[in-house]
Design an enzyme around this catalytic site. Sequence first.
Site, PDB file in Angstrom:
ATOM      1  N   SER A   1       0.844  -1.194   0.000  1.00  0.00           N
ATOM      2  CA  SER A   1       0.000   0.000   0.000  1.00  0.00           C
ATOM      3  C   SER A   1       0.876   1.239   0.000  1.00  0.00           C
ATOM      4  O   SER A   1       2.067   1.163   0.286  1.00  0.00           O
ATOM      5  CB  SER A   1      -0.919  -0.004   1.219  1.00  0.00           C
ATOM      6  N   LYS A   2       0.261   2.358  -0.317  1.00  0.00           N
ATOM      7  CA  LYS A   2       1.023   3.594  -0.435  1.00  0.00           C
ATOM      8  C   LYS A   2       1.718   3.914   0.889  1.00  0.00           C
ATOM      9  O   LYS A   2       2.774   4.522   0.914  1.00  0.00           O
ATOM     10  CB  LYS A   2       0.093   4.736  -0.860  1.00  0.00           C
ATOM     11  N   ARG A   3       1.097   3.474   1.976  1.00  0.00           N
ATOM     12  CA  ARG A   3       1.701   3.759   3.279  1.00  0.00           C
ATOM     13  C   ARG A   3       3.081   3.130   3.449  1.00  0.00           C
ATOM     14  O   ARG A   3       3.890   3.607   4.216  1.00  0.00           O
ATOM     15  CB  ARG A   3       0.759   3.313   4.403  1.00  0.00           C
TER      16      ARG A   3
ATOM     17  N   GLY B   1       5.322   3.264   1.420  1.00  0.00           N
ATOM     18  CA  GLY B   1       6.304   4.140   0.782  1.00  0.00           C
ATOM     19  C   GLY B   1       6.932   3.545  -0.471  1.00  0.00           C
ATOM     20  O   GLY B   1       7.699   4.193  -1.143  1.00  0.00           O
TER      21      GLY B   1
END
Length: 487
Positions: free
Chosen positions: A253-255, A257
């Site tokens: 996920s984008k979290r 990074g």
Amino acid sequence: MSEVRTRFAPSPTGYMHIGNLRTALYTYIIAKKYGGKFILRIEDTDQERYVEGAVDTIYRTLRAVGLNWDEGPDVGGDYGPYVQSERMGIFKKYAIELVEKGGAYYCFCDKDRLTELKAVQEAAGISPMYDRHCRNLSKEEIQAKLDAGTPYVIRQKIPLEGTTTFHDELFGDITVENSTLDDQILLKADGMPTYNFANVVDDHLMGITHVVRGNEYLASAPKYNLLYEAFGWEVPKYIHVAPIMKDKHNKLSKRNGDASFEDLVAKGYLSEAIINYIALLGWAPKGEREIFSLPELIEEFEIDGLSKSPAIFDPLKLRAINGEYIRALSPEKFAEYAEPYIRQVVRSDVDTAKIAALLQNRTEVFSEIPEQVDFIDEMPDYDLSLYENKKMKTNRETAVDALTRALPVLEAISESEWNFQVLHDRLFELIAEMGVKNGYVLWSLRVAISGKQFTPGGAFEIAEIIGRDETLKRIHRSLEMLAVSIA
Ligand code: GLU
């Protein structure tokens, strides 16, 4: 076979998840492999999720990696408009046509009824499904409600019995009981289509022959097939690809990074390397080779090389591939890419191309450049234990000896002669004269002028880059520090 037409249909969410980029890549490759067309369609009907500037991110990313579309919002084509929100009239027309063909029906149930229905079903432990309340309204009842302006949605009329089978190029035939399928909404009360309806209508009208998308849509594919059948349209080939995972249990996920293309670029990955790596996330080439340019991917790619199981994103592997691409750059190109990273920490008037030349073979990701060259402008505070090197047989005392002997040799070199070759020759003369190993002098000298255990380049390169004055100044300073520590 008719002309192959594939489409990438992103929703403008504001960034390009590499899972989406990989879908775009496979979609593009399939079109190009079979001499077909690659189409870009923007699926922006979910206005709540709309993010300003997101469409530009899609354009920019696809162009940066060379996935140029043959038809799309900005380049046009014969099947437009290519932005879903500009196609609204089309969906309503087809929804009504489907009602007439018996594949859909008007539903006038209001929010309260649906909310209550859901609550009752949940309490009873059944998965929520529309109870088909409006499915059998008479023609007159429907007309009366329409005339009265009652808000409505249009729902898909799923057969009550039997099974539906669809074929996926990867997963094979999948059969489901129709009784498990919901009479899903096709056209919402505001006249907007749901994704479930729009994708079928658009894919058909745009002549799409191969649909490549994430396998989160696999469960909905039977409903899409029923829609194609109800319209009497040909079903495209489906290729549902497995997700990219961070690890066994978590999606990337984008979290984390690592999930967005722009984050990776900002970290110093080359777009060619990113594309190469993500091609391998879920697709296995036939041989051992792993480095492929985009044209080579088109050549090598086979649909049956795609994997049904999730791929795990391996940052180390991406680094290694990026390193290969970096080493393959021409020195000029590398210097051009490296320059802004060098300039983050080096502001003095030095030749950054010379620094870049030292970095190319030891850089896997551009973002690690600053920490490698941070000693150039300013000598860091360093630990004198760096002089103690067993292999080189050096310690603080030998460092004092080596630096004291090297100093007059260096001082004798004039500003205009100060370059790698002269430094090399004079210091080697000294080493021969002293009858010591190279490291005896060169290790201490390099530590004395860099303050680091590891540096790009050795003592000669560093001395040349930082220049005569700075080199001599750093040696004096290091000798003073050594004197204090030994005393
Ligand atoms: N707009 C959908 C998405 O971004 C597209 C799915 C599809 O390719 O059909 O997930």
